[in-house]
Design a protein around this motif. Sequence first.
Motif, PDB file in Angstrom:
ATOM      1  N   THR A  72     -41.871  83.268 -56.980  1.00 31.80           N
ATOM      2  CA  THR A  72     -40.552  83.460 -57.600  1.00 31.80           C
ATOM      3  C   THR A  72     -40.575  83.221 -59.100  1.00 31.80           C
ATOM      4  O   THR A  72     -39.657  83.616 -59.799  1.00 31.80           O
ATOM      5  N   GLY A  73     -41.607  82.573 -59.627  1.00 35.95           N
ATOM      6  CA  GLY A  73     -41.638  82.236 -61.040  1.00 35.95           C
ATOM      7  C   GLY A  73     -42.302  83.315 -61.871  1.00 35.95           C
ATOM      8  O   GLY A  73     -42.911  84.252 -61.358  1.00 35.95           O
ATOM      9  N   SER A  74     -42.185  83.202 -63.195  1.00 38.86           N
ATOM     10  CA  SER A  74     -42.861  84.117 -64.099  1.00 38.86           C
ATOM     11  C   SER A  74     -44.202  83.508 -64.499  1.00 38.86           C
ATOM     12  O   SER A  74     -44.342  82.295 -64.614  1.00 38.86           O
ATOM     13  N   VAL A  75     -45.189  84.380 -64.701  1.00 37.59           N
ATOM     14  CA  VAL A  75     -46.543  83.922 -64.976  1.00 37.59           C
ATOM     15  C   VAL A  75     -47.080  84.647 -66.206  1.00 37.59           C
ATOM     16  O   VAL A  75     -46.939  85.866 -66.334  1.00 37.59           O
ATOM     17  N   LEU A  76     -47.682  83.886 -67.096  1.00 38.44           N
ATOM     18  CA  LEU A  76     -48.344  84.434 -68.272  1.00 38.44           C
ATOM     19  C   LEU A  76     -49.820  84.059 -68.196  1.00 38.44           C
ATOM     20  O   LEU A  76     -50.163  82.900 -67.962  1.00 38.44           O
ATOM     21  N   TYR A  77     -50.697  85.041 -68.389  1.00 37.12           N
ATOM     22  CA  TYR A  77     -52.135  84.800 -68.366  1.00 37.12           C
ATOM     23  C   TYR A  77     -52.703  85.007 -69.763  1.00 37.12           C
ATOM     24  O   TYR A  77     -52.569  86.093 -70.349  1.00 37.12           O
ATOM     25  N   LEU A  78     -53.331  83.970 -70.301  1.00 35.44           N
ATOM     26  CA  LEU A  78     -54.025  84.042 -71.574  1.00 35.44           C
ATOM     27  C   LEU A  78     -55.517  83.964 -71.283  1.00 35.44           C
ATOM     28  O   LEU A  78     -56.004  82.954 -70.762  1.00 35.44           O
ATOM     29  N   VAL A  79     -56.246  85.021 -71.617  1.00 36.76           N
ATOM     30  CA  VAL A  79     -57.668  85.114 -71.267  1.00 36.76           C
ATOM     31  C   VAL A  79     -58.479  85.260 -72.546  1.00 36.76           C
ATOM     32  O   VAL A  79     -58.195  86.132 -73.372  1.00 36.76           O
ATOM     33  N   GLN A 124     -63.345  95.225 -61.937  1.00 37.01           N
ATOM     34  CA  GLN A 124     -62.405  94.133 -62.159  1.00 37.01           C
ATOM     35  C   GLN A 124     -61.452  94.469 -63.311  1.00 37.01           C
ATOM     36  O   GLN A 124     -60.253  94.227 -63.236  1.00 37.01           O
ATOM     37  N   LEU A 125     -61.981  95.049 -64.380  1.00 37.91           N
ATOM     38  CA  LEU A 125     -61.140  95.386 -65.527  1.00 37.91           C
ATOM     39  C   LEU A 125     -60.178  96.523 -65.202  1.00 37.91           C
ATOM     40  O   LEU A 125     -59.049  96.540 -65.686  1.00 37.91           O
ATOM     41  N   ASP A 126     -60.619  97.474 -64.387  1.00 38.76           N
ATOM     42  CA  ASP A 126     -59.685  98.509 -63.927  1.00 38.76           C
ATOM     43  C   ASP A 126     -58.534  97.874 -63.144  1.00 38.76           C
ATOM     44  O   ASP A 126     -57.377  98.295 -63.257  1.00 38.76           O
ATOM     45  N   HIS A 127     -58.860  96.846 -62.357  1.00 41.05           N
ATOM     46  CA  HIS A 127     -57.828  96.109 -61.627  1.00 41.05           C
ATOM     47  C   HIS A 127     -56.856  95.424 -62.591  1.00 41.05           C
ATOM     48  O   HIS A 127     -55.637  95.459 -62.398  1.00 41.05           O
ATOM     49  N   LEU A 152     -58.517  95.179 -73.227  1.00 41.80           N
ATOM     50  CA  LEU A 152     -58.899  95.422 -71.837  1.00 41.80           C
ATOM     51  C   LEU A 152     -59.527  96.801 -71.672  1.00 41.80           C
ATOM     52  O   LEU A 152     -60.540  96.958 -70.977  1.00 41.80           O
ATOM     53  N   GLN A 153     -58.937  97.810 -72.322  1.00 44.28           N
ATOM     54  CA  GLN A 153     -59.451  99.174 -72.202  1.00 44.28           C
ATOM     55  C   GLN A 153     -60.835  99.295 -72.830  1.00 44.28           C
ATOM     56  O   GLN A 153     -61.736  99.930 -72.259  1.00 44.28           O
ATOM     57  N   ARG A 154     -61.026  98.686 -73.996  1.00 45.63           N
ATOM     58  CA  ARG A 154     -62.342  98.731 -74.645  1.00 45.63           C
ATOM     59  C   ARG A 154     -63.413  98.087 -73.762  1.00 45.63           C
ATOM     60  O   ARG A 154     -64.521  98.616 -73.605  1.00 45.63           O
ATOM     61  N   ALA A 155     -63.075  96.931 -73.187  1.00 45.76           N
ATOM     62  CA  ALA A 155     -64.041  96.236 -72.334  1.00 45.76           C
ATOM     63  C   ALA A 155     -64.341  97.054 -71.081  1.00 45.76           C
ATOM     64  O   ALA A 155     -65.500  97.137 -70.641  1.00 45.76           O
ATOM     65  N   ALA A 156     -63.314  97.664 -70.493  1.00 53.22           N
ATOM     66  CA  ALA A 156     -63.523  98.495 -69.300  1.00 53.22           C
ATOM     67  C   ALA A 156     -64.428  99.673 -69.615  1.00 53.22           C
ATOM     68  O   ALA A 156     -65.350  99.993 -68.851  1.00 53.22           O
ATOM     69  N   HIS A 187     -54.562  97.944 -64.098  1.00 51.28           N
ATOM     70  CA  HIS A 187     -53.524  98.321 -63.129  1.00 51.28           C
ATOM     71  C   HIS A 187     -52.438  97.251 -63.067  1.00 51.28           C
ATOM     72  O   HIS A 187     -51.237  97.572 -63.088  1.00 51.28           O
ATOM     73  N   LEU A 188     -52.848  95.974 -62.991  1.00 50.28           N
ATOM     74  CA  LEU A 188     -51.867  94.891 -62.956  1.00 50.28           C
ATOM     75  C   LEU A 188     -51.010  94.889 -64.215  1.00 50.28           C
ATOM     76  O   LEU A 188     -49.783  94.729 -64.153  1.00 50.28           O
ATOM     77  N   GLU A 189     -51.667  95.064 -65.356  1.00 51.87           N
ATOM     78  CA  GLU A 189     -50.934  95.065 -66.620  1.00 51.87           C
ATOM     79  C   GLU A 189     -49.946  96.226 -66.669  1.00 51.87           C
ATOM     80  O   GLU A 189     -48.821  96.086 -67.152  1.00 51.87           O
ATOM     81  N   GLY A 190     -50.353  97.370 -66.126  1.00 48.58           N
ATOM     82  CA  GLY A 190     -49.478  98.541 -66.116  1.00 48.58           C
ATOM     83  C   GLY A 190     -48.299  98.398 -65.191  1.00 48.58           C
ATOM     84  O   GLY A 190     -47.296  99.112 -65.342  1.00 48.58           O
ATOM     85  N   THR A 191     -48.374  97.486 -64.207  1.00 47.00           N
ATOM     86  CA  THR A 191     -47.266  97.276 -63.266  1.00 47.00           C
ATOM     87  C   THR A 191     -46.454  96.028 -63.607  1.00 47.00           C
ATOM     88  O   THR A 191     -45.664  95.563 -62.792  1.00 47.00           O
ATOM     89  N   GLY A 192     -46.661  95.471 -64.812  1.00 47.17           N
ATOM     90  CA  GLY A 192     -45.778  94.398 -65.281  1.00 47.17           C
ATOM     91  C   GLY A 192     -46.373  93.017 -65.388  1.00 47.17           C
ATOM     92  O   GLY A 192     -45.695  92.091 -65.837  1.00 47.17           O
ATOM     93  N   THR A 193     -47.622  92.815 -64.968  1.00 46.30           N
ATOM     94  CA  THR A 193     -48.239  91.503 -65.109  1.00 46.30           C
ATOM     95  C   THR A 193     -48.517  91.230 -66.580  1.00 46.30           C
ATOM     96  O   THR A 193     -49.089  92.074 -67.273  1.00 46.30           O
ATOM     97  N   ASP A 194     -48.121  90.069 -67.069  1.00 45.19           N
ATOM     98  CA  ASP A 194     -48.271  89.732 -68.487  1.00 45.19           C
ATOM     99  C   ASP A 194     -49.657  89.113 -68.722  1.00 45.19           C
ATOM    100  O   ASP A 194     -49.878  87.937 -68.467  1.00 45.19           O
ATOM    101  N   ILE A 195     -50.591  89.937 -69.171  1.00 43.85           N
ATOM    102  CA  ILE A 195     -51.960  89.499 -69.451  1.00 43.85           C
ATOM    103  C   ILE A 195     -52.189  89.612 -70.949  1.00 43.85           C
ATOM    104  O   ILE A 195     -52.065  90.701 -71.516  1.00 43.85           O
ATOM    105  N   ARG A 196     -52.506  88.516 -71.594  1.00 41.89           N
ATOM    106  CA  ARG A 196     -52.768  88.518 -73.028  1.00 41.89           C
ATOM    107  C   ARG A 196     -54.238  88.166 -73.265  1.00 41.89           C
ATOM    108  O   ARG A 196     -54.745  87.203 -72.696  1.00 41.89           O
TER     109      ARG A 196
END
Length: 269
Positions: free
Chosen positions: A140-147, A165-168, A242-246, A171-180
């Motif tokens: 139920t909470g919001s999540v921020l990922y700093l990598v 893994q990076l394609d995954h 992410l795209q460059r690494a992928a 995909h997560l980032e494109g569906t709203g997951t906040d990955i920085r």
Amino acid sequence: MSLPNPVTFVVGACLRDERERRMMLPEQSAEALGIDVASLLALEEGSDLISPRALGTLAGLYRSNGDALRRLLVEHLGRAGVVRDQEAGHAERFAACTDSSDLIRWQSTVFLPGPLQTLAYALAVGEAPLSRPGAPREATGSVLYLVDERVIQRAAESARLMAEQLDHLLHLEGTGTDIRIVPGTGPVPQPAGHLVELHLPGGPVWARPGPGGVDYCGSTGFANAITASFAATDPASSREALQRAADAHRALAGTPRQARATAEARPCP
């Protein structure tokens, strides 16, 4: 806010998690303890102290082994500093805390945070996902990922695996997951591993999960470090990283196959 000891928050979150996974109402747990619902909820959020005896009663009600949780409570109660959970089941108790949090901020410098891992990546880095008994709980909470940028540049077990893994992640980032993605020369150096800020119902707790246990503490310095790293990122540059690494890992994974194909296509001398 600086906490002298977050153990009551952690214990409360674990009790709430066990009750909800058993699909039991607060009224049932409150009746077992002979208290009202408001008092039961105060125990679950960690604002009131639960006694070892009451903890044992709830563990019996939930058909769970409460020994490790009771020892955690007794050992750290009244002591300032880090709460170190190194007993069996520490990962499940940490997961209960994340499930109970309204806001989670991960900062990872070695491996990707567990919730972002594919099964293959998790097995490759030795952080296989957990299965917990009982009915699953909705996040139920919001999540921020700093990598850390260097994490996504590593090849893990292979370039092919990291490309998947990076394609995954894309995909997560494109569906709203906040990955920085934090630049490799970030503003504040972090200790190796994961650092997680958990906003539990009773207040914030900072954790450092690892394969051998989880450390919980109340230092606001960790929050300041995460905030500084967050300020150095933005969604657009993170997606580009992410795209460059992928692309780089896909190219590495394809090189051996292309070389073999070229060799096989050459006429025999």
